[in-house]
Scaffold this active site. Structure first.
Site, PDB file in Angstrom:
ATOM      1  N   GLU A 106      82.496  23.756  36.745  1.00  0.00           N
ATOM      2  CA  GLU A 106      82.526  24.609  37.151  1.00  0.00           C
ATOM      3  C   GLU A 106      83.841  24.802  35.700  1.00  0.00           C
ATOM      4  O   GLU A 106      84.733  23.826  35.679  1.00  0.00           O
ATOM      5  CB  GLU A 106      83.325  24.097  37.890  1.00  0.00           C
ATOM      6  CG  GLU A 106      83.120  25.469  38.649  1.00  0.00           C
ATOM      7  CD  GLU A 106      83.760  25.297  40.657  1.00  0.00           C
ATOM      8  OE1 GLU A 106      83.328  24.352  40.900  1.00  0.00           O
ATOM      9  OE2 GLU A 106      84.519  25.458  41.329  1.00  0.00           O
ATOM     10  N   ASP A 108      87.042  27.525  36.490  1.00  0.00           N
ATOM     11  CA  ASP A 108      87.916  28.470  37.782  1.00  0.00           C
ATOM     12  C   ASP A 108      89.287  28.929  37.362  1.00  0.00           C
ATOM     13  O   ASP A 108      89.895  28.337  36.553  1.00  0.00           O
ATOM     14  CB  ASP A 108      88.344  27.421  38.711  1.00  0.00           C
ATOM     15  CG  ASP A 108      87.468  26.785  39.395  1.00  0.00           C
ATOM     16  OD1 ASP A 108      85.518  26.645  39.190  1.00  0.00           O
ATOM     17  OD2 ASP A 108      87.321  25.350  39.875  1.00  0.00           O
ATOM     18  N   GLU A 110      91.880  30.489  39.981  1.00  0.00           N
ATOM     19  CA  GLU A 110      91.796  30.929  41.581  1.00  0.00           C
ATOM     20  C   GLU A 110      93.211  31.419  41.594  1.00  0.00           C
ATOM     21  O   GLU A 110      94.169  31.000  40.640  1.00  0.00           O
ATOM     22  CB  GLU A 110      91.949  29.746  41.838  1.00  0.00           C
ATOM     23  CG  GLU A 110      90.500  29.141  42.385  1.00  0.00           C
ATOM     24  CD  GLU A 110      90.451  27.599  42.532  1.00  0.00           C
ATOM     25  OE1 GLU A 110      89.974  27.787  43.810  1.00  0.00           O
ATOM     26  OE2 GLU A 110      91.662  26.873  42.398  1.00  0.00           O
TER      27      GLU A 110
END
Length: 290
Positions: A106, A108, A110
């Site tokens: 993953e 990311d 955010e």
């Protein structure tokens, strides 16, 4: 073809001058061409301008999100986002790519909401073979709620570059030769979600989401994907692709990008897991290999 030749020529000149180049041959497309709504939240995903602009909506009844129809392995994955304005404390706008296995990979972005007038914080993270805990946090150097800005992963077999408006804000290198996991074999879908993260997102959860300010809205554009589409047959074509993101010029940062990354780290970084001695008695191995 003429457009491709022109872009390639510009890139060659840029690289020769040491200013780098991130070409993109993808054209603006509507949301429905590459993405679908997830989580049964159709009424919280608003399509505008024939699907060229989309809004994710968060209120007390539901979060919202979307995902790519296809999976990808390596490429330049981008999205233009205008973040939740005003008092967004407690909200999390996530833009990420993730595989679908138990030991998932993953990448990311955010975006952690804030009380009105406070800087927006961006947290990045990497999971490789199911192992994460690689968070970095920076403050953005502009107001990301006033206009669209481009957030991207430039992902190839040598490194992942996290980019904000083409400025590198983080690099995660492939250290598989040293026995460390790297996202090199699991195809990923692209996601974005808007949800309530007030248990941790703003000042460690000290500031809660104020529902009187709902609905909270994040706005998106640029739904094209410039990446290698994975085949369900498990084809290794993406790993051997001769696409631009796999070329030698993108296997390391050029001098301009190195300077930009140093600028971000020195002026805007507020947390790096590599220096968190409370969490790690010794710096994780990849931190010594940057």
């Amino acid at each position: 073809m003429a457009g491709v030749i022109l872009v390639t020529a510009i890139c060659i000149v840029g690289i020769a001058l040491g200013i780098g180049c991130v070409p993109s041959f993808a054209q603006s497309v509507a949301f429905d061409q590459n993405y679908i709504v997830i989580g049964g939240t159709d009424d919280h995903v608003k399509k505008l301008e024939g699907g060229l602009t989309v809004q994710l909506i968060l209120d007390q009844t539901s979060a919202s999100g979307f995902a790519s129809k296809n999976r990808y392995l390596f490429g330049h994955i981008t999205m233009k986002i205008k973040l939740v304005p005003d008092d967004s404390a407690g909200t999390v706008t996530a833009f990420y790519a993730s595989s679908e296995s138990s030991n998932h990979d993953e990448l990311d972005f955010e975006f952690l909401g804030n009380s009105s007038g406070q800087p927006y914080m961006l947290q990045t993270n990497v999971f490789a073979n199911g192992i994460g805990n690689k968070e970095q946090r920076i403050y953005l150097w502009f107001d990301p709620t006033a206009d669209f800005h481009t957030y991207a992963f430039l992902w190839n077999q040598q490194q992942v570059i996290f980019q904000v408006d083409d400025v590198p804000v983080r690099v995660f290198k492939n250290n598989e030769a040293q026995g460390l996991a790297y996202p090199s074999s699991q195809a990923m879908r692209i996601y974005s979600t808007l949800w309530n993260g007030d248990s941790w997102a703003t000042r460690g959860g000290a500031v809660k989401l104020n529902w009187t300010h709902a609905p909270f809205i994040a706005t998106y554009q640029d739904f094209s994907v410039d990446a290698c589409q994975w085949s369900d047959s498990g084809s290794s074509a993406c790993a051997t692709s001769n696409s631009w993101w796999n070329q030698v010029n993108f296997q390391t940062l050029d001098s301009k990008s190195q300077s930009q990354l140093k600028w971000v780290q020195q002026k805007y970084m507020v947390y790096d897991y590599c220096t968190d001695t409370e969490r790690f008695s010794a710096a994780p191995t990849e931190c010594t290999l940057r």
